[in-house]
Motif scaffolding. Structure first.
Motif, PDB file in Angstrom:
ATOM      1  N   LEU A  16       0.778  -1.065  -0.121  1.00  0.00           N
ATOM      2  CA  LEU A  16       0.066   0.136  -0.098  1.00  0.00           C
ATOM      3  C   LEU A  16       0.892   1.350   0.103  1.00  0.00           C
ATOM      4  CD1 LEU A  16      -3.036  -1.058   2.457  1.00  0.00           C
ATOM      5  CD2 LEU A  16      -3.002  -0.707  -0.047  1.00  0.00           C
ATOM      6  N   ALA A  17       2.151   1.123   0.711  1.00  0.00           N
ATOM      7  CA  ALA A  17       2.789   2.438   0.854  1.00  0.00           C
ATOM      8  C   ALA A  17       3.396   2.656  -0.635  1.00  0.00           C
ATOM      9  CB  ALA A  17       3.945   2.142   2.041  1.00  0.00           C
ATOM     10  N   GLU A  18       3.825   1.585  -1.356  1.00  0.00           N
ATOM     11  CA  GLU A  18       4.503   1.900  -2.484  1.00  0.00           C
ATOM     12  C   GLU A  18       3.240   2.380  -3.779  1.00  0.00           C
ATOM     13  OE1 GLU A  18       6.639  -0.587  -6.165  1.00  0.00           O
ATOM     14  OE2 GLU A  18       6.141  -1.755  -4.187  1.00  0.00           O
ATOM     15  N   MET A  19       2.252   1.773  -3.620  1.00  0.00           N
ATOM     16  CA  MET A  19       1.148   2.416  -4.107  1.00  0.00           C
ATOM     17  C   MET A  19       0.643   3.683  -4.236  1.00  0.00           C
ATOM     18  SD  MET A  19      -1.231  -1.182  -3.813  1.00  0.00           S
ATOM     19  CE  MET A  19      -2.160  -1.236  -5.394  1.00  0.00           C
ATOM     20  N   TYR A  20       0.827   3.926  -2.997  1.00  0.00           N
ATOM     21  CA  TYR A  20       0.458   5.367  -2.319  1.00  0.00           C
ATOM     22  C   TYR A  20       1.294   6.550  -3.067  1.00  0.00           C
ATOM     23  CZ  TYR A  20      -0.124   9.664   0.750  1.00  0.00           C
ATOM     24  OH  TYR A  20      -0.270  10.960   0.992  1.00  0.00           O
ATOM     25  N   GLY A  21       2.675   6.084  -3.112  1.00  0.00           N
ATOM     26  CA  GLY A  21       3.626   6.659  -3.778  1.00  0.00           C
ATOM     27  C   GLY A  21       3.292   7.171  -5.168  1.00  0.00           C
ATOM     28  N   TYR A  22       2.951   6.309  -5.970  1.00  0.00           N
ATOM     29  CA  TYR A  22       2.373   6.443  -7.324  1.00  0.00           C
ATOM     30  C   TYR A  22       1.332   7.196  -7.295  1.00  0.00           C
ATOM     31  CZ  TYR A  22       5.511   2.474  -9.263  1.00  0.00           C
ATOM     32  OH  TYR A  22       6.571   1.904  -9.758  1.00  0.00           O
ATOM     33  N   TRP A  23       0.194   7.214  -6.456  1.00  0.00           N
ATOM     34  CA  TRP A  23      -0.917   8.215  -6.440  1.00  0.00           C
ATOM     35  C   TRP A  23      -0.236   9.643  -6.315  1.00  0.00           C
ATOM     36  CZ3 TRP A  23      -2.773  11.245  -2.364  1.00  0.00           C
ATOM     37  CH2 TRP A  23      -4.039  11.648  -2.671  1.00  0.00           C
ATOM     38  N   GLU A  24       0.724   9.407  -5.242  1.00  0.00           N
ATOM     39  CA  GLU A  24       1.204  10.954  -5.043  1.00  0.00           C
ATOM     40  C   GLU A  24       1.842  11.616  -6.428  1.00  0.00           C
ATOM     41  OE1 GLU A  24       2.368  12.134  -0.612  1.00  0.00           O
ATOM     42  OE2 GLU A  24       3.813  10.611  -1.733  1.00  0.00           O
ATOM     43  N   ARG A  25       2.483  10.741  -7.204  1.00  0.00           N
ATOM     44  CA  ARG A  25       3.119  11.257  -8.423  1.00  0.00           C
ATOM     45  C   ARG A  25       1.850  11.670  -9.581  1.00  0.00           C
ATOM     46  NH1 ARG A  25       7.225   6.469  -8.941  1.00  0.00           N
ATOM     47  NH2 ARG A  25       7.736   6.413  -6.505  1.00  0.00           N
ATOM     48  N   GLY A  26       0.670  11.303  -9.242  1.00  0.00           N
ATOM     49  CA  GLY A  26      -0.458  11.825 -10.326  1.00  0.00           C
ATOM     50  C   GLY A  26      -1.025  10.635 -10.924  1.00  0.00           C
ATOM     51  N   LEU A  27      -0.795   9.473 -10.571  1.00  0.00           N
ATOM     52  CA  LEU A  27      -1.475   8.313 -11.055  1.00  0.00           C
ATOM     53  C   LEU A  27      -2.600   8.039 -10.305  1.00  0.00           C
ATOM     54  CD1 LEU A  27       1.387   5.557 -12.000  1.00  0.00           C
ATOM     55  CD2 LEU A  27      -0.377   6.636 -13.433  1.00  0.00           C
ATOM     56  N   LYS A  28      -4.015   7.775 -11.245  1.00  0.00           N
ATOM     57  CA  LYS A  28      -5.249   7.802 -10.499  1.00  0.00           C
ATOM     58  C   LYS A  28      -5.444   6.537  -9.980  1.00  0.00           C
ATOM     59  CE  LYS A  28      -7.284  11.930 -12.459  1.00  0.00           C
ATOM     60  NZ  LYS A  28      -7.256  12.752 -10.875  1.00  0.00           N
ATOM     61  N   LEU A  29      -4.850   5.533 -10.699  1.00  0.00           N
ATOM     62  CA  LEU A  29      -5.053   3.798 -10.480  1.00  0.00           C
ATOM     63  C   LEU A  29      -3.817   2.941 -10.502  1.00  0.00           C
ATOM     64  CD1 LEU A  29      -7.328   1.604 -10.377  1.00  0.00           C
ATOM     65  CD2 LEU A  29      -7.158   1.390 -13.012  1.00  0.00           C
ATOM     66  N   VAL A  30      -3.694   2.298  -9.295  1.00  0.00           N
ATOM     67  CA  VAL A  30      -2.460   1.491  -9.361  1.00  0.00           C
ATOM     68  C   VAL A  30      -3.210  -0.051  -9.017  1.00  0.00           C
ATOM     69  CG1 VAL A  30      -0.438   0.962  -8.250  1.00  0.00           C
ATOM     70  CG2 VAL A  30      -1.275   3.568  -8.430  1.00  0.00           C
ATOM     71  N   LEU A  31      -2.470  -0.977  -9.668  1.00  0.00           N
ATOM     72  CA  LEU A  31      -2.966  -2.573  -9.332  1.00  0.00           C
ATOM     73  C   LEU A  31      -1.881  -3.034  -8.790  1.00  0.00           C
ATOM     74  CD1 LEU A  31      -4.686  -2.814 -12.898  1.00  0.00           C
ATOM     75  CD2 LEU A  31      -5.639  -2.002 -11.046  1.00  0.00           C
ATOM     76  N   ALA A  32      -2.050  -4.075  -8.081  1.00  0.00           N
ATOM     77  CA  ALA A  32      -0.923  -4.881  -7.695  1.00  0.00           C
ATOM     78  C   ALA A  32      -1.400  -6.506  -8.280  1.00  0.00           C
ATOM     79  CB  ALA A  32      -1.044  -5.064  -6.022  1.00  0.00           C
ATOM     80  N   ASN A  33      -0.671  -6.895  -9.275  1.00  0.00           N
ATOM     81  CA  ASN A  33      -0.910  -8.163 -10.067  1.00  0.00           C
ATOM     82  C   ASN A  33      -0.145  -9.249  -9.343  1.00  0.00           C
ATOM     83  OD1 ASN A  33       1.334  -6.883 -11.499  1.00  0.00           O
ATOM     84  ND2 ASN A  33       1.243  -8.804 -12.437  1.00  0.00           N
ATOM     85  N   ARG A  34      -0.771 -10.441  -9.618  1.00  0.00           N
ATOM     86  CA  ARG A  34      -0.265 -11.928  -9.016  1.00  0.00           C
ATOM     87  C   ARG A  34       0.883 -12.146  -9.842  1.00  0.00           C
ATOM     88  NH1 ARG A  34      -5.930 -12.233  -7.558  1.00  0.00           N
ATOM     89  NH2 ARG A  34      -6.376 -13.374  -9.228  1.00  0.00           N
ATOM     90  N   ALA A  35       2.007 -12.004  -9.692  1.00  0.00           N
ATOM     91  CA  ALA A  35       2.879 -12.701 -10.622  1.00  0.00           C
ATOM     92  C   ALA A  35       3.089 -14.016 -10.282  1.00  0.00           C
ATOM     93  CB  ALA A  35       4.224 -12.122 -10.618  1.00  0.00           C
TER      94      ALA A  35
END
Length: 321
Positions: A106-125
């Motif tokens: 979640l912290a990494e995804m929050y970082g992308y949101w702070e940079r302006g991305l409105k959607l961040v996915l965590a995909n199961r590799a």
């Protein structure tokens, strides 16, 4: 400061909540200072002690935990929509209650949101699960990529992070018999995908049965693809072409004075095959018709029996004297 709302659907998670709750609180240390947190936990009609466990978690952190108790079981995706509707954050995330999806992402995804991305996915590799379960899941997501949403990441995703703007658009749609995660992708916003290994469930038994997986596949396919209807047309044209070719074959035999082939068994097989195709075609069309009827009735996606919002901490009294 921005406020993050974390939505957690719960269904027979009585044993998970005492573990998941503190883990989410500890995970707050990974975020920048000043971020405000809100946890929206939705009890999806559980009949065990899940609601009591959720109330215990709220008593520990009354200033950041909101509880929603649904009157009946409506499925995890409708429960997620209920959580989204009651969330008040500037950005939102969805995570499972059994910690199979790592909260530290979640912290990494929050970082992308702070940079302006409105959607961040965590995909199961990858996943720490059995071969059969992995095969079923991978097949599901492969088919969805091929015939419905080519842009979704391979391996699927059960963890998303998105802006409040997307939250408002999803709530306004009132989409029924759908997949809210795929709906977020369908909106068309650019997104980034973070690969991770899905953990094996350690506590409790999963209620995500095979029949629910089949329903999810049908709902996702019919909601985001016209492939089933187009397939009926293509197969119908193919069968028609075979019938015309066979008719021409019989005509040539008659013109040449040859005996026409005897084939009662073949005739019955063809008849049964065509009849089966017609029934399947009617079933697919019926699925679309039923979904149209279900949408026209405008019944709510869920009924909230009880909502316990977070209670902001009372300000401390000024010193006397």
């Amino acid at each position: 400061m921005p406020k993050l709302s974390v939505i957690i659907p719960c269904y027979y998670n009585e044993a998970n909540i005492p573990i998941t709750g503190p883990e989410l609180i500890r995970n707050e240390q990974r975020f920048p200072p000043g971020v405000e947190f809100e946890y929206v936990l939705v009890d999806d009609g559980s009949r065990d002690g899940t609601w009591a466990a959720l109330q215990g978690f709220q008593q520990q952190y009354p200033d950041r935990v909101t509880l929603v108790k649904l009157a009946g079981n409506v499925g995890s995706y409708n429960a997620i929509v209920a959580g989204i509707a009651h969330a008040t954050g500037d950005c939102l995330a969805v995570i499972t209650a059994d910690l199979q999806d790592p909260p530290e992402l979640l912290a990494e995804m929050y970082g992308y949101w702070e940079r302006g991305l409105k959607l961040v996915l965590a995909n199961r590799a990858d996943r720490e699960e059995g071969l059969v379960q992995s095969l079923v899941s991978n097949t599901f997501h492969y088919l969805m990529r091929r015939i419905a949403l080519p842009g979704v990441p391979s391996g699927g995703f059960d963890m998303v992070f998105f802006d409040r703007q997307l939250r408002d658009q999803v709530v306004q749609m009132h989409e029924r018999n759908s997949n809210v995660f795929y709906l977020l992708v369908w909106l068309g916003y650019p997104y980034v995908s973070i690969p991770y290994t899905r953990r094996k469930r350690e506590v409790g038994r999963s209620r995500w049965t095979f029949s629910k997986k089949v329903k999810l596949f049908v709902d996702s396919l019919l909601s985001f693809s016209f492939f089933p209807v187009r397939m009926i047309s293509v197969l119908g044209l193919g069968l028609g072409a075979v019938a015309v070719a066979y008719g021409l074959f019989l005509l040539v035999l008659r013109l040449l004075g040859e005996n026409e082939p005897e084939g009662w068994t073949t005739l019955m097989l063809v008849l049964l095959f065509v009849s089966a195709f017609q029934m399947v075609a009617l079933g697919i069309i019926g699925e679309y018709v039923w979904r149209g009827l279900d949408a026209a009735r405008t019944r709510p996606l869920y009924v909230a029996e009880q909502v316990q919002p977070a209670r902001p901490a009372a300000p401390s009294a000024p010193p006397v004297g």
